[in-house]
Design a protein around this motif. Structure first.
Motif, PDB file in Angstrom:
ATOM      1  N   MET A 178     -11.148 -47.391  71.086  1.00 55.31           N
ATOM      2  CA  MET A 178     -10.767 -46.094  70.513  1.00 55.31           C
ATOM      3  C   MET A 178     -11.658 -45.727  69.333  1.00 55.31           C
ATOM      4  SD  MET A 178      -7.100 -44.856  68.944  1.00 55.31           S
ATOM      5  CE  MET A 178      -7.109 -46.184  67.753  1.00 55.31           C
ATOM      6  N   LEU A 179     -11.924 -46.684  68.458  1.00 50.83           N
ATOM      7  CA  LEU A 179     -12.736 -46.418  67.273  1.00 50.83           C
ATOM      8  C   LEU A 179     -14.191 -46.117  67.612  1.00 50.83           C
ATOM      9  CD1 LEU A 179     -11.254 -49.157  64.927  1.00 50.83           C
ATOM     10  CD2 LEU A 179     -10.901 -46.674  64.765  1.00 50.83           C
ATOM     11  N   GLU A 180     -14.641 -46.543  68.768  1.00 51.76           N
ATOM     12  CA  GLU A 180     -16.028 -46.298  69.188  1.00 51.76           C
ATOM     13  C   GLU A 180     -16.200 -44.988  69.943  1.00 51.76           C
ATOM     14  OE1 GLU A 180     -17.056 -49.831  71.376  1.00 51.76           O
ATOM     15  OE2 GLU A 180     -17.403 -50.983  69.532  1.00 51.76           O
ATOM     16  N   GLN A 181     -15.108 -44.291  70.231  1.00 48.96           N
ATOM     17  CA  GLN A 181     -15.190 -43.033  70.973  1.00 48.96           C
ATOM     18  C   GLN A 181     -15.637 -41.899  70.054  1.00 48.96           C
ATOM     19  OE1 GLN A 181     -14.738 -43.137  74.443  1.00 48.96           O
ATOM     20  NE2 GLN A 181     -14.841 -45.232  73.682  1.00 48.96           N
ATOM     21  N   PRO A 182     -16.410 -40.950  70.599  1.00 48.20           N
ATOM     22  CA  PRO A 182     -16.816 -39.806  69.781  1.00 48.20           C
ATOM     23  C   PRO A 182     -15.608 -38.942  69.410  1.00 48.20           C
ATOM     24  CG  PRO A 182     -17.588 -39.561  72.063  1.00 48.20           C
ATOM     25  CD  PRO A 182     -16.929 -40.905  71.949  1.00 48.20           C
ATOM     26  N   GLY A 183     -15.722 -38.259  68.299  1.00 45.45           N
ATOM     27  CA  GLY A 183     -14.674 -37.324  67.888  1.00 45.45           C
ATOM     28  C   GLY A 183     -13.709 -37.864  66.857  1.00 45.45           C
ATOM     29  N   GLY A 184     -13.746 -39.161  66.603  1.00 43.57           N
ATOM     30  CA  GLY A 184     -12.887 -39.718  65.577  1.00 43.57           C
ATOM     31  C   GLY A 184     -11.465 -39.946  66.040  1.00 43.57           C
ATOM     32  N   VAL A 185     -10.639 -40.362  65.098  1.00 43.23           N
ATOM     33  CA  VAL A 185      -9.256 -40.738  65.384  1.00 43.23           C
ATOM     34  C   VAL A 185      -8.336 -40.022  64.407  1.00 43.23           C
ATOM     35  CG1 VAL A 185      -7.627 -42.664  65.489  1.00 43.23           C
ATOM     36  CG2 VAL A 185     -10.017 -43.032  66.126  1.00 43.23           C
ATOM     37  N   ASP A 186      -7.271 -39.442  64.937  1.00 41.39           N
ATOM     38  CA  ASP A 186      -6.230 -38.882  64.079  1.00 41.39           C
ATOM     39  C   ASP A 186      -4.927 -39.609  64.404  1.00 41.39           C
ATOM     40  OD1 ASP A 186      -5.261 -37.778  66.460  1.00 41.39           O
ATOM     41  OD2 ASP A 186      -5.887 -35.749  65.952  1.00 41.39           O
ATOM     42  N   GLU A 187      -3.873 -39.257  63.697  1.00 38.28           N
ATOM     43  CA  GLU A 187      -2.602 -39.974  63.849  1.00 38.28           C
ATOM     44  C   GLU A 187      -2.046 -39.872  65.266  1.00 38.28           C
ATOM     45  OE1 GLU A 187       0.208 -42.600  62.479  1.00 38.28           O
ATOM     46  OE2 GLU A 187      -1.503 -41.857  61.340  1.00 38.28           O
ATOM     47  N   ALA A 188      -2.132 -38.704  65.872  1.00 39.71           N
ATOM     48  CA  ALA A 188      -1.600 -38.533  67.225  1.00 39.71           C
ATOM     49  C   ALA A 188      -2.370 -39.395  68.227  1.00 39.71           C
ATOM     50  CB  ALA A 188      -1.657 -37.059  67.635  1.00 39.71           C
ATOM     51  N   ARG A 189      -3.681 -39.391  68.134  1.00 39.51           N
ATOM     52  CA  ARG A 189      -4.504 -40.205  69.043  1.00 39.51           C
ATOM     53  C   ARG A 189      -4.230 -41.686  68.823  1.00 39.51           C
ATOM     54  NH1 ARG A 189      -7.398 -41.019  73.326  1.00 39.51           N
ATOM     55  NH2 ARG A 189      -9.470 -41.920  73.129  1.00 39.51           N
ATOM     56  N   LEU A 190      -4.162 -42.103  67.580  1.00 40.38           N
ATOM     57  CA  LEU A 190      -3.878 -43.491  67.244  1.00 40.38           C
ATOM     58  C   LEU A 190      -2.589 -43.952  67.917  1.00 40.38           C
ATOM     59  CD1 LEU A 190      -4.315 -46.046  65.398  1.00 40.38           C
ATOM     60  CD2 LEU A 190      -2.972 -44.828  63.691  1.00 40.38           C
ATOM     61  N   VAL A 226      -5.280 -50.287  61.986  1.00 42.18           N
ATOM     62  CA  VAL A 226      -6.273 -49.482  62.715  1.00 42.18           C
ATOM     63  C   VAL A 226      -6.628 -48.236  61.902  1.00 42.18           C
ATOM     64  CG1 VAL A 226      -6.817 -48.268  64.857  1.00 42.18           C
ATOM     65  CG2 VAL A 226      -5.485 -50.391  64.933  1.00 42.18           C
ATOM     66  N   ARG A 227      -5.645 -47.653  61.254  1.00 42.27           N
ATOM     67  CA  ARG A 227      -5.890 -46.500  60.383  1.00 42.27           C
ATOM     68  C   ARG A 227      -6.861 -46.882  59.259  1.00 42.27           C
ATOM     69  NH1 ARG A 227      -0.863 -45.872  58.884  1.00 42.27           N
ATOM     70  NH2 ARG A 227      -0.233 -44.838  60.802  1.00 42.27           N
ATOM     71  N   ALA A 228      -6.635 -48.028  58.624  1.00 31.98           N
ATOM     72  CA  ALA A 228      -7.506 -48.495  57.536  1.00 31.98           C
ATOM     73  C   ALA A 228      -8.924 -48.760  58.041  1.00 31.98           C
ATOM     74  CB  ALA A 228      -6.927 -49.753  56.903  1.00 31.98           C
ATOM     75  N   ALA A 229      -9.037 -49.359  59.212  1.00 30.20           N
ATOM     76  CA  ALA A 229     -10.363 -49.609  59.782  1.00 30.20           C
ATOM     77  C   ALA A 229     -11.072 -48.297  60.088  1.00 30.20           C
ATOM     78  CB  ALA A 229     -10.243 -50.465  61.054  1.00 30.20           C
ATOM     79  N   ALA A 230     -10.339 -47.339  60.655  1.00 35.34           N
ATOM     80  CA  ALA A 230     -10.925 -46.028  60.967  1.00 35.34           C
ATOM     81  C   ALA A 230     -11.409 -45.340  59.691  1.00 35.34           C
ATOM     82  CB  ALA A 230      -9.910 -45.155  61.694  1.00 35.34           C
ATOM     83  N   GLN A 231     -10.624 -45.456  58.622  1.00 36.03           N
ATOM     84  CA  GLN A 231     -11.036 -44.867  57.345  1.00 36.03           C
ATOM     85  C   GLN A 231     -12.294 -45.539  56.826  1.00 36.03           C
ATOM     86  OE1 GLN A 231      -7.361 -45.353  55.182  1.00 36.03           O
ATOM     87  NE2 GLN A 231      -6.543 -43.401  55.892  1.00 36.03           N
ATOM     88  N   GLU A 232     -12.332 -46.865  56.869  1.00 38.43           N
ATOM     89  CA  GLU A 232     -13.514 -47.591  56.387  1.00 38.43           C
ATOM     90  C   GLU A 232     -14.753 -47.271  57.220  1.00 38.43           C
ATOM     91  OE1 GLU A 232     -15.016 -52.184  55.661  1.00 38.43           O
ATOM     92  OE2 GLU A 232     -12.866 -51.760  55.553  1.00 38.43           O
ATOM     93  N   MET A 233     -14.556 -47.040  58.498  1.00 34.60           N
ATOM     94  CA  MET A 233     -15.683 -46.731  59.391  1.00 34.60           C
ATOM     95  C   MET A 233     -16.092 -45.262  59.311  1.00 34.60           C
ATOM     96  SD  MET A 233     -14.329 -48.886  62.696  1.00 34.60           S
ATOM     97  CE  MET A 233     -15.675 -48.429  63.778  1.00 34.60           C
ATOM     98  N   GLY A 234     -15.287 -44.441  58.643  1.00 37.75           N
ATOM     99  CA  GLY A 234     -15.596 -43.022  58.510  1.00 37.75           C
ATOM    100  C   GLY A 234     -15.261 -42.210  59.750  1.00 37.75           C
ATOM    101  N   VAL A 235     -14.346 -42.708  60.603  1.00 36.34           N
ATOM    102  CA  VAL A 235     -13.971 -41.977  61.820  1.00 36.34           C
ATOM    103  C   VAL A 235     -12.536 -41.461  61.767  1.00 36.34           C
ATOM    104  CG1 VAL A 235     -15.671 -43.202  63.232  1.00 36.34           C
ATOM    105  CG2 VAL A 235     -13.335 -44.081  63.099  1.00 36.34           C
ATOM    106  N   TRP A 236     -11.866 -41.633  60.621  1.00 38.20           N
ATOM    107  CA  TRP A 236     -10.483 -41.158  60.508  1.00 38.20           C
ATOM    108  C   TRP A 236     -10.481 -39.661  60.282  1.00 38.20           C
ATOM    109  CZ3 TRP A 236      -5.964 -42.472  61.979  1.00 38.20           C
ATOM    110  CH2 TRP A 236      -4.836 -41.857  61.453  1.00 38.20           C
ATOM    111  N   LYS A 237      -9.717 -38.940  61.096  1.00 39.77           N
ATOM    112  CA  LYS A 237      -9.627 -37.494  61.017  1.00 39.77           C
ATOM    113  C   LYS A 237      -8.218 -37.059  60.634  1.00 39.77           C
ATOM    114  CE  LYS A 237     -13.786 -37.117  62.634  1.00 39.77           C
ATOM    115  NZ  LYS A 237     -14.879 -37.059  61.725  1.00 39.77           N
ATOM    116  N   GLY A 238      -7.426 -38.014  60.134  1.00 38.09           N
ATOM    117  CA  GLY A 238      -6.018 -37.757  59.816  1.00 38.09           C
ATOM    118  C   GLY A 238      -5.869 -36.880  58.638  1.00 38.09           C
TER     119      GLY A 238
END
Length: 159
Positions: free
Chosen positions: A114-126, A147-159
């Motif tokens: 999920m974290l490697e997919q284009p478009g980032g991750v938001d709460e609903a997708r997570l 997973v939210r923390a990892a997404a934030q650290e990776m710069g892919v969190w869109k929440g």
């Protein structure tokens, strides 16, 4: 017996397997990669999730012979060769995203995809993606937080 040639975590592999052997069992028995856990063996729990050619699959539902020519990633391939944990593994540790740890490899692999997919991750997708894996110990909140923390650290969190 059927010969299967594939790649696991970047290393070429060749295994001679019975056609009915599952991918999860092939990884465990032929490759010695015991991080892929077998839970329900019906494709429901997700503990056996690995990435096959970039997509999450339930290792208990895929036959080993179907891995012919495939690129497989397992939980053993997430950490650096020196054992340094990746960002997602560190987040699981920091956020207490595991208790017994049995489901953790499946969650790590699904979240990696999920974290490697284009478009980032938001709460609903997570929540939608991780809902396909089961955990009997954690109550899920710490897994989601990890997973939210990892997404934030990776710069892919869109929440």
């Amino acid at each position: 017996m059927t010969e299967v040639r594939f790649t696991v975590n970047g290393a070429a592999q060749c295994a001679e397997v019975e056609p009915r052997l599952t991918l999860a069992d092939m990884l465990r028995e032929e490759c010695g990669l015991t991080g892929t856990h077998l839970g329900c063996e019906h494709g429901v729990c997700g503990a056996c999730t690995v990435l096959m050619d970039g997509l999450p699959v339930r290792g208990c539902l895929v036959f080993g012979v179907q891995a012919e020519g495939a690129d497989i990633r397992t939980v053993e391939g997430l950490a650096a060769p020196d054992g340094t944990l990746n960002v997602l593994q560190r987040a699981f540790q920091a956020q207490h995203g595991l208790q017994c740890g049995f489901c953790t490899p499946g969650f790590l692999m699904l979240a990696t995809w999920m974290l490697e997919q284009p478009g980032g991750v938001d709460e609903a997708r997570l929540r939608d993606v991780l809902a396909s894996n089961l955990c009997r110990c954690t109550g899920y909140q710490n897994i989601l937080a990890a997973v939210r923390a990892a997404a934030q650290e990776m710069g892919v969190w869109k929440g």
